[in-house]
Design an enzyme around this catalytic site. Structure first.
Site, short mmCIF file in Angstrom:
data_model
loop_
_atom_site.label_atom_id
_atom_site.label_comp_id
_atom_site.label_asym_id
_atom_site.label_seq_id
_atom_site.Cartn_x
_atom_site.Cartn_y
_atom_site.Cartn_z
N THR A 49 86.31 41.66 38.49
CA THR A 49 86.17 40.20 38.58
C THR A 49 85.97 39.57 37.21
OG1 THR A 49 84.62 38.51 39.36
CG2 THR A 49 83.74 40.70 39.11
N ASP A 50 86.31 38.29 37.11
CA ASP A 50 86.03 37.55 35.86
C ASP A 50 84.54 37.29 35.69
OD1 ASP A 50 85.73 35.64 37.88
OD2 ASP A 50 87.08 34.16 36.98
N GLU A 51 83.76 37.48 36.78
CA GLU A 51 82.33 37.13 36.71
C GLU A 51 81.56 38.02 35.73
OE1 GLU A 51 80.53 36.04 40.42
OE2 GLU A 51 82.46 35.55 41.32
N TYR A 57 75.47 40.77 41.58
CA TYR A 57 76.85 41.15 41.89
C TYR A 57 77.64 41.41 40.61
CZ TYR A 57 81.85 40.41 42.76
OH TYR A 57 83.22 40.54 42.77
N LYS A 101 79.28 44.92 39.09
CA LYS A 101 80.71 45.09 38.78
C LYS A 101 80.90 45.44 37.30
CE LYS A 101 83.88 44.58 41.07
NZ LYS A 101 84.61 45.48 42.01
P1 NAD Z 1 85.46 41.96 50.76
O1 NAD Z 1 83.99 41.78 50.72
O2 NAD Z 1 86.28 41.04 51.59
O3 NAD Z 1 85.82 43.44 51.23
C1 NAD Z 1 85.19 44.59 50.74
C2 NAD Z 1 85.61 45.76 51.58
O4 NAD Z 1 85.00 46.95 51.04
C3 NAD Z 1 85.16 45.67 53.05
O5 NAD Z 1 86.21 46.00 53.91
C4 NAD Z 1 84.03 46.69 53.15
O6 NAD Z 1 83.88 47.27 54.44
C5 NAD Z 1 84.46 47.72 52.11
N1 NAD Z 1 83.31 48.49 51.60
C6 NAD Z 1 82.13 48.00 51.14
N2 NAD Z 1 81.31 49.02 50.79
C7 NAD Z 1 82.00 50.17 51.03
C8 NAD Z 1 81.70 51.55 50.86
N3 NAD Z 1 80.51 51.93 50.36
N4 NAD Z 1 82.64 52.45 51.18
C9 NAD Z 1 83.84 52.07 51.68
N5 NAD Z 1 84.17 50.78 51.88
C10 NAD Z 1 83.27 49.84 51.56
O7 NAD Z 1 85.92 41.94 49.24
P2 NAD Z 1 87.20 41.26 48.55
O8 NAD Z 1 86.94 39.83 48.34
O9 NAD Z 1 88.42 41.72 49.26
O10 NAD Z 1 87.13 41.96 47.11
C11 NAD Z 1 87.77 43.21 46.87
C12 NAD Z 1 87.57 43.60 45.42
O11 NAD Z 1 88.11 42.59 44.58
C13 NAD Z 1 86.09 43.75 45.03
O12 NAD Z 1 85.97 44.87 44.18
C14 NAD Z 1 85.77 42.46 44.27
O13 NAD Z 1 84.77 42.67 43.31
C15 NAD Z 1 87.13 42.16 43.63
N6 NAD Z 1 87.40 40.73 43.37
C16 NAD Z 1 87.28 39.81 44.38
C17 NAD Z 1 87.60 38.48 44.11
C18 NAD Z 1 87.52 37.42 45.20
O14 NAD Z 1 87.69 36.23 44.91
N7 NAD Z 1 87.31 37.78 46.45
C19 NAD Z 1 87.99 38.09 42.83
C20 NAD Z 1 88.09 39.07 41.83
C21 NAD Z 1 87.80 40.39 42.12
P1 TYD Z 2 82.08 31.72 46.29
O1 TYD Z 2 83.24 31.56 47.20
O2 TYD Z 2 80.81 32.28 46.84
O3 TYD Z 2 82.59 32.56 45.04
P2 TYD Z 2 81.84 32.89 43.63
O4 TYD Z 2 80.41 32.53 43.71
O5 TYD Z 2 82.04 34.38 43.54
O6 TYD Z 2 82.59 32.12 42.58
O7 TYD Z 2 81.72 30.30 45.66
C1 TYD Z 2 82.67 29.54 44.94
C2 TYD Z 2 81.95 28.32 44.36
O8 TYD Z 2 81.53 27.48 45.45
C3 TYD Z 2 80.68 28.68 43.60
O9 TYD Z 2 80.54 27.79 42.50
C4 TYD Z 2 79.58 28.43 44.60
C5 TYD Z 2 80.12 27.28 45.44
N1 TYD Z 2 79.66 27.26 46.85
C6 TYD Z 2 79.08 26.11 47.38
O10 TYD Z 2 78.95 25.07 46.69
N2 TYD Z 2 78.69 26.12 48.67
C7 TYD Z 2 78.80 27.23 49.46
O11 TYD Z 2 78.37 27.18 50.65
C8 TYD Z 2 79.39 28.41 48.91
C9 TYD Z 2 79.54 29.65 49.74
C10 TYD Z 2 79.81 28.38 47.61
#
Ligand code: NAD
Ligand code: TYD
Length: 361
Positions: free
Chosen positions: A135-137, A161, A165
Site C-alpha cells: 500500500t501507499d500508506e 496497519y 505492511k
Molecule cells: P481484504 O481485507 O478485502 O481481503 C483480505 C483477504 O485476506 C480476506 O479474504 C481474508 O480472509 C484473507 N486473509 C486475512 N488473513 C489471512 C491469513 N492469515 N491467512 C490467509 N488469508 C487471510 O483486503 P483487500 O482490500 O483485498 O487488500 C488486499 C491486499 O492489497 C492487502 O495486502 C492490502 O494491504 C493491499 N492493498 C489494498 C488496497 C485497498 O484499497 N483495498 C490498496 C493498496 C494495497
Molecule cells: P478507508 O476506505 O478506510 O481507506 P484508508 O483509510 O485506508 O485510506 O478510508 C478512506 C478515507 O475515508 C479516509 O480518509 C478515512 C475516510 N472515512 C470516513 O471519513 N468515514 C468513514 O466512515 C470511513 C470508513 C472512512
C-alpha cells in the site's frame, strides 16, 4: 507462469485479480489460499467453483506446513500475496491480528517459498516469482504541497496497519537482497470496485445511502486519497508479474486525488440519478460529520512514473466511469449486499466504530 498461488483471494482485490487472470490466462491453474476472515466472501468466486483450473484451499498463511505442501504438490511457480488485515480503523482497536497476518504471515510465506524454490533441485530461480501486494500508506502522510510518493520516498507509516505492511515490505525486500529470492513489490493507492467489504469508505457510503443511514465523514472530510479502479490495479500487478524486474518495487496509483467529501458527494449525485424514487433525495442530506480517526493521515498521492515508463502501464478507467460502474455493481448485486449486511460481524463493527463516535464540531 503455469501454477499460481494467490493468498487472500476471497477478499476484495484478490477476488477481482482471480477473475481478471482467469479471463486473460484461461489455461493458468490458480490456487487460492484464504483463511476466510470477516472480510472474505467465497461467493466472490462462485462462478469458478468446480472448474478444473481453480482450487480453493481454506487455510492460514501462517501455517508453514500447509503452505509448503501446496507449493510442492501443486508445483507453484508464482505467488501473488494479497492476504492481510487491511482496515486502518480496525488496526486502531486491535493491532495484534495485523502483526499476526501481515508480519508473521508474510515471514512464514517467505520462509516456505525460500525453502521450496531455492532448494538444490531448483537451481534456476528465474522461473519463479513472489509478488507482494502493498500500500501507499507505508510512506505516511503528505501536506497539500508535497510531491507525490515515489519508490524512493522514505517509509513513515502512521497506523498499526501501515506499520505492519511496512514491516512486511521490508521482509520481502530483504529476502531478495540476502537470499536472491525473485520478488517484486507494488505499493498501490486506495482501490474501489466490486466485492469490497462495506467497512471501507466507498461501499459503506453506497450501502448506507441505499438504506437511508448517515454517511459518516471523519473530521473535516478534507483528507485526500488517490483513487484507483480495482481492475486497473489487477492489470498493473499482471504487468509486473510478466514484465517487471525481479527485486524491484513499483508504485501504482490512479492519478485521481479527491477529498473524502468529494468522493461522497459524487456517489450521492449518482445515487440521486439511479434511485429517483428514493425517500432521501438528495442523498447528500445524509452526510454527517463525526469525530476524526486517531492519527488520520491527511493526504496520499502516488507518482506512478516508473511503472508508466518501464512497463507502459497507466490506469484505463477514470473516476467518473469507475465510480458509476461500482455504484451500479452494488445496486445490482443485492444478494451479495444483503449477505454482507446481515453478518453479525458487520453489525458489531458498525456499533463499535460509529455508535459512540460523537459528532465533529
Ligand atoms: P481484504 O481485507 O478485502 O481481503 C483480505 C483477504 O485476506 C480476506 O479474504 C481474508 O480472509 C484473507 N486473509 C486475512 N488473513 C489471512 C491469513 N492469515 N491467512 C490467509 N488469508 C487471510 O483486503 P483487500 O482490500 O483485498 O487488500 C488486499 C491486499 O492489497 C492487502 O495486502 C492490502 O494491504 C493491499 N492493498 C489494498 C488496497 C485497498 O484499497 N483495498 C490498496 C493498496 C494495497
Ligand atoms: P478507508 O476506505 O478506510 O481507506 P484508508 O483509510 O485506508 O485510506 O478510508 C478512506 C478515507 O475515508 C479516509 O480518509 C478515512 C475516510 N472515512 C470516513 O471519513 N468515514 C468513514 O466512515 C470511513 C470508513 C472512512
Amino acid at each position: 507462469m503455469k501454477n499460481l498461488l494467490v493468498t487472500g483471494g476471497c477478499g476484495f482485490i484478490g477476488s477481482n485479480f482471480i477473475h481478471y487472470l482467469h479471463t486473460i490466462e484461461p489455461s493458468l491453474r490458480i490456487y487460492n489460499i484464504d483463511s476466510l476472515t470477516y472480510a472474505a466472501n467465497q461467493d466472490n468466486l462462485a462462478n469458478l467453483k468446480g472448474k478444473a483450473n481453480y482450487v480453493f484451499i481454506q487455510g492460514d498463511i501462517c501455517d508453514s506446513d500447509l503452505v509448503e505442501r501446496v507449493l510442492i504438490e501443486s508445483d507453484i511457480d508464482t505467488v501473488v500475496h494479497f492476504a492481510a488485515e487491511t482496515h486502518v480503523d480496525r488496526s486502531i482497536y486491535g493491532p495484534e491480528a495485523f502483526i499476526h497476518t501481515n508480519v508473521v504471515g508474510t515471514f512464514r510465506l517467505l520462509e516456505a517459498v525460500k525453502k521450496v524454490w531455492l532448494s538444490q533441485e531448483n537451481s534456476n530461480s528465474d522461473q519463479f516469482r513472489f509478488h507482494h501486494v502493498s500500500t501507499d500508506e507505508v510512506y505516511g502522510s503528505l501536506s497539500p504541497t508535497d510531491p507525490a510518493f515515489s519508490e524512493s520516498t522514505p517509509y513513515a507509516p502512521n497506523s498499526p496497519y501501515s506499520a505492519s505492511k511496512a514491516a512486511s515490505d521490508h521482509l520481502v525486500r530483504s529476502y531478495s537482497h540476502t537470499y536472491q529470492l525473485p520478488i517484486t513489490i507494488s505499493n498501490c493507492s486506495n482501490n474501489y470496485g466490486a466485492y469490497q467489504y462495506p467497512e471501507k469508505l466507498i461501499p459503506l457510503v453506497v450501502l448506507n445511502a441505499m438504506k437511508g443511514d448517515p454517511l459518516p465523514v471523519y473530521g473535516d472530510g478534507r483528507q485526500i486519497r488517490d483513487w484507483l479502479y480495482v481492475i486497473d490495479h489487477c492489470d498493473a500487478i499482471y504487468q509486473i508479474l510478466t514484465r517487471g524486474k525481479p527485486g524491484e518495487t513499483y508504485n501504482i496509483g490512479g492519478d485521481t486525488q479527491l477529498t473524502t467529501v468529494e468522493v461522497i458527494t459524487t456517489i450521492c449525485a449518482i445515487m440521486d440519478e439511479l434511485l429517483p424514487q428514493s425517500a432521501v433525495l438528495p442523498h447528500n442530506q445524509l452526510i454527517k460529520y463525526v469525530n476524526d480517526r486517531p492519527g488520520h493521515d491527511r493526504r496520499y498521492a502516488i507518482d506512478a512514473t516508473k511503472i508508466q515508463n518501464e512497463l507502459n502501464w497507466c490506469p484505463k478507467t477514470n473516476f467518473q466511469e469507475g465510480i458509476l460502474k461500482t455504484v451500479n455493481w452494488y445496486l445490482q448485486n443485492l444478494d451479495w449486499v444483503e449477505e454482507m449486511l446481515s453478518r453479525k460481524d458487520y453489525k458489531i463493527w458498525l456499533e463499535k466504530n460509529y455508535d459512540q463516535r460523537g459528532e465533529d464540531k
